[in-house]
Write a protein that holds these residues in place. Structure first.
Motif, short mmCIF file in Angstrom:
data_model
loop_
_atom_site.label_atom_id
_atom_site.label_comp_id
_atom_site.label_asym_id
_atom_site.label_seq_id
_atom_site.Cartn_x
_atom_site.Cartn_y
_atom_site.Cartn_z
N SER A 82 0.91 -0.91 0.02
CA SER A 82 0.08 -0.01 -0.04
C SER A 82 1.00 1.27 -0.05
O SER A 82 1.85 1.16 0.57
N ILE A 83 0.35 2.48 -0.26
CA ILE A 83 1.27 3.61 -0.52
C ILE A 83 0.39 4.75 0.24
O ILE A 83 -0.63 5.20 -0.02
N TRP A 122 0.78 8.97 -6.97
CA TRP A 122 0.27 7.62 -6.60
C TRP A 122 0.16 6.79 -8.13
O TRP A 122 0.31 5.71 -8.23
N LYS A 126 2.33 3.66 -7.96
CA LYS A 126 1.70 1.99 -8.05
C LYS A 126 2.56 1.33 -9.13
O LYS A 126 2.13 -0.08 -8.88
N SER B 142 -4.28 0.71 6.53
CA SER B 142 -3.42 -0.19 5.76
C SER B 142 -4.04 -1.79 5.51
O SER B 142 -3.65 -2.17 4.53
N ALA B 145 -6.09 -1.45 2.71
CA ALA B 145 -5.43 -1.25 1.41
C ALA B 145 -4.66 -2.47 0.88
O ALA B 145 -4.62 -2.63 -0.15
N HIS B 146 -3.93 -3.19 2.14
CA HIS B 146 -3.39 -4.23 1.54
C HIS B 146 -4.25 -5.35 1.10
O HIS B 146 -4.09 -5.94 0.00
N SER B 149 -5.24 -4.03 -2.47
CA SER B 149 -4.17 -4.31 -3.47
C SER B 149 -3.73 -5.82 -3.87
O SER B 149 -3.71 -6.25 -5.02
N MET B 195 -6.57 10.33 -2.66
CA MET B 195 -5.86 9.21 -2.29
C MET B 195 -5.51 9.15 -0.96
O MET B 195 -4.70 10.13 -0.35
N ILE B 196 -5.93 8.17 0.02
CA ILE B 196 -5.67 8.23 1.27
C ILE B 196 -4.32 7.18 1.37
O ILE B 196 -3.39 7.64 2.00
N GLU B 197 -4.80 5.99 1.23
CA GLU B 197 -3.66 4.97 1.27
C GLU B 197 -3.70 4.16 0.04
O GLU B 197 -4.81 3.17 -0.13
N TRP B 198 -3.18 4.11 -1.04
CA TRP B 198 -3.14 3.41 -2.25
C TRP B 198 -3.18 1.95 -1.98
O TRP B 198 -2.41 1.41 -1.23
N PRO B 199 -4.47 1.39 -2.50
CA PRO B 199 -5.50 1.79 -3.57
C PRO B 199 -6.74 2.45 -3.09
O PRO B 199 -7.58 2.63 -3.70
#
Lengths: 159, 386
Positions: A82-83, A122, A126, B142, B145-146, B149, B195-199
């Motif tokens: 995550s980013i 992002w 990504k 997180s 988000a994880h 992704s 965007m907070i915590e991609w994605p």
């Protein structure tokens, strides 16, 4: 006549209490190896044989003590990522990428940063820290025996 | 084990800050609503299970503060604190007290004030192991988000599918007067939000909410005298996974939830969840978690949730309504949220859900997760006895 808005008195409070955690025997050895030799050690369960990283003094699945240290590489593959783009009190400055990394020789994933690439946008970032990306540890010069002795894991393809 | 009924539910309105009330006053409000719903007086409650997650309120063990507001002084009292599952674990504990025969009427009460603190993610980060993992800057977002992704990578789920989950939840919340976030959004709004915590974008993440909730459990005998149309508990399950994220085989699949789901459905006599369950109040503070939860609980196969969401299978008028209340995405008083899921499930099967009632709902599932994607709690309630 406009109605007067009700006032609610606010009482401020703040928690700022220092704690000192002990890493214990197992993690202390792990951190010493990182600090002195830039070496990452996993630990093997004598029963199920898996190599745990981070190392723990027992295997919770088999419920037996672990004793067998196994060096793993400081290089591996991003399993999930995550980013983060938000800033939170007392936490690292954004942007930062959090990854679960399977280091070569380990059977579990290590939580750490992926860095050394531009994460500011992002839409581009990504594709730089994708799942499956091979990454290698970037060590600090001055190490203190802490996870942050590795600054981040950098994609091996990055310049 | 004795058969158990739910004879009263109640919740406060949820808002970012409830400056008009203190912690114990908020508890009093939630409990009063529940007593009113049940037509009971506080003296009729035999025992109390209290749920809250300590650090969010800036008070250590706020349950101590709230016993008066809960009406629990002089009564048996147990505190539960299991992260996001707290509310539903409190419900399960109250159910056990009655099912076991220890008490005839037990109340689960939960209060949480997440809005008191300036920064919930910093508090959530203190849940992470200080030796190995805390420095990596992970919070609850997180986790979502994880999972997002990894689910995209493994099953090809899309940003658009998650945006639809957000749209459905927000539309449902507009029909629920207690819901915190009341705003109509379209898929573009979600995809264009910050965007907070991609994605995950802003409209894919829950708010911080203040509020309280309470549920009264009664033995069949007591329910017969006190409540003409209760909800009946068909089954419950809870499960715990490792603390360590890195021990999970694959973050795209919520394996322990699958295990807990199988136990739940066995106890409740459910063989085809999608057909037999009318409403699922799933605990999903992040859009991605609806995908994982639907798949883990067997409402569809792995990787199938996204396409089914595009077909509208889980909308209010779909095959099974998911979070008709607007869910956790629109309201999250963390330690009370699990009990709100149960409250909403009860409202559906007793036909009291008002504007967000799913017509003819007879069987509803409540779910909560907590910890480092670690704990799950589940309960199924029905309009009829099983």
């Amino acid at each position: 006549m406009a109605e007067k808005k009700e006032e609610f008195i606010k009482v401020k409070a703040n928690w700022n209490i220092p704690f000192t955690h002990s890493a214990g025997k197992c993690a202390s050895h792990f951190f010493q190896e990182m600090r002195e030799k830039k070496r990452i050690l996993g630990i093997r369960c004598p029963k199920c044989q898996r190599v745990m990283l981070p190392p723990r003094s027992f295997c919770e699945r088999c419920f037996v003590a672990t004793t067998d240290w196994v060096p793993v590489k400081d290089e591996g593959v991003v399993e999930s990522v995550s980013i983060n783009y938000m800033e939170y009190t007392g936490m690292p400055k954004p942007p930062y990428a959090i990854a679960f990394i399977r280091l070569d020789g380990s059977d579990s994933n290590l939580m750490h940063f992926v860095g050394g690439v531009d994460l500011s946008d992002w839409k581009k970032a990504k594709d730089l820290v994708k799942i499956g990306t091979r990454v290698k540890a970037v060590w600090k010069e001055e190490r203190e025996g802490r996870m942050t002795d590795i600054m981040y894991f950098k994609p091996v393809s990055a310049k | 084990m004795r058969r158990v009924a739910i004879i009263g539910v109640g919740q406060t309105k949820f808002r970012t800050r409830r400056d008009d009330a203190t912690h114990e006053e908020l508890t009093f409000e939630g409990v009063s609503r529940t007593l009113e719903d049940a037509g009971l007086s506080i003296s009729q409650i035999d025992s109390f299970i209290y749920g809250t997650m300590d650090p969010f309120d800036g008070v250590n063990s706020p349950d101590k503060w709230c016993v008066g507001g809960a009406g629990a002084v002089g009564k048996p009292f147990i505190k539960i604190s299991t992260g996001g599952t707290t509310g539903l674990t409190a419900g399960i504990a109250a159910y056990h007290q009655v099912a076991s025969g220890a008490f005839d009427i037990s109340m689960a009460v939960c209060t949480q004030r997440v809005g008191v603190g300036d920064d919930a993610q910093s508090i959530l980060n203190t849940c992470v192991c200080p030796i190995y993992e805390r420095d990596a800057g992970a919070g609850a977002i997180s986790i979502g988000a994880h999972q997002a992704s990894r689910h995209m990578f493994k099953y090809g789920s899309t940003d658009y599918q998650r945006a639809l989950i957000s749209v459905d939840a927000h539309k449902n919340a507009l029909n629920n007067p207690n819901a915190h976030i009341q705003v109509d959004v379209n898929p573009e709004d979600v995809l264009n939000s910050r965007m907070i915590e991609w994605p995950l974008r802003l409209l894919e993440c829950c708010p911080r909410s203040d509020g309280a909730c309470a549920v009264i459990f009664a033995s069949e005998e007591a329910a017969k005298k006190l409540c003409p149309h209760p909800a009946w508990v068909w089954g419950e399950a809870s499960i715990l996974d490792s603390y360590w994220w890195g021990e999970r085989p694959d973050l795209a699949d919520w394996d322990v939830l699958s295990l807990a789901g199988r136990r739940l459905f066995k106890m409740a006599g459910i063989s085809n969840p999608l057909k037999e369950i009318d409403v699922a109040e799933l605990y999903a503070p992040f859009t991605s978690q609806i995908l994982l939860e639907l798949e883990a609980l067997g409402f569809c196969g792995h990787g199938e949730a996204g396409p089914l969401i595009e077909k509208g299978v889980f909308k209010m008028d779909g095959e099974m309504a998911v979070t008709p209340s607007g869910g956790v995405l629109c309201t999250n008083p963390i330690g009370a949220t699990g009990l709100v899921r149960l409250t909403e499930a009860v409202l559906q099967v007793t036909g009291k859900a008002g504007q967000h009632q799913v017509p003819g709902a007879e069987v509803a599932l409540a779910h909560a997760w907590g910890g480092t994607m670690q704990l799950h709690a589940l309960m199924i309630v029905g309009k009829h006895k099983r």
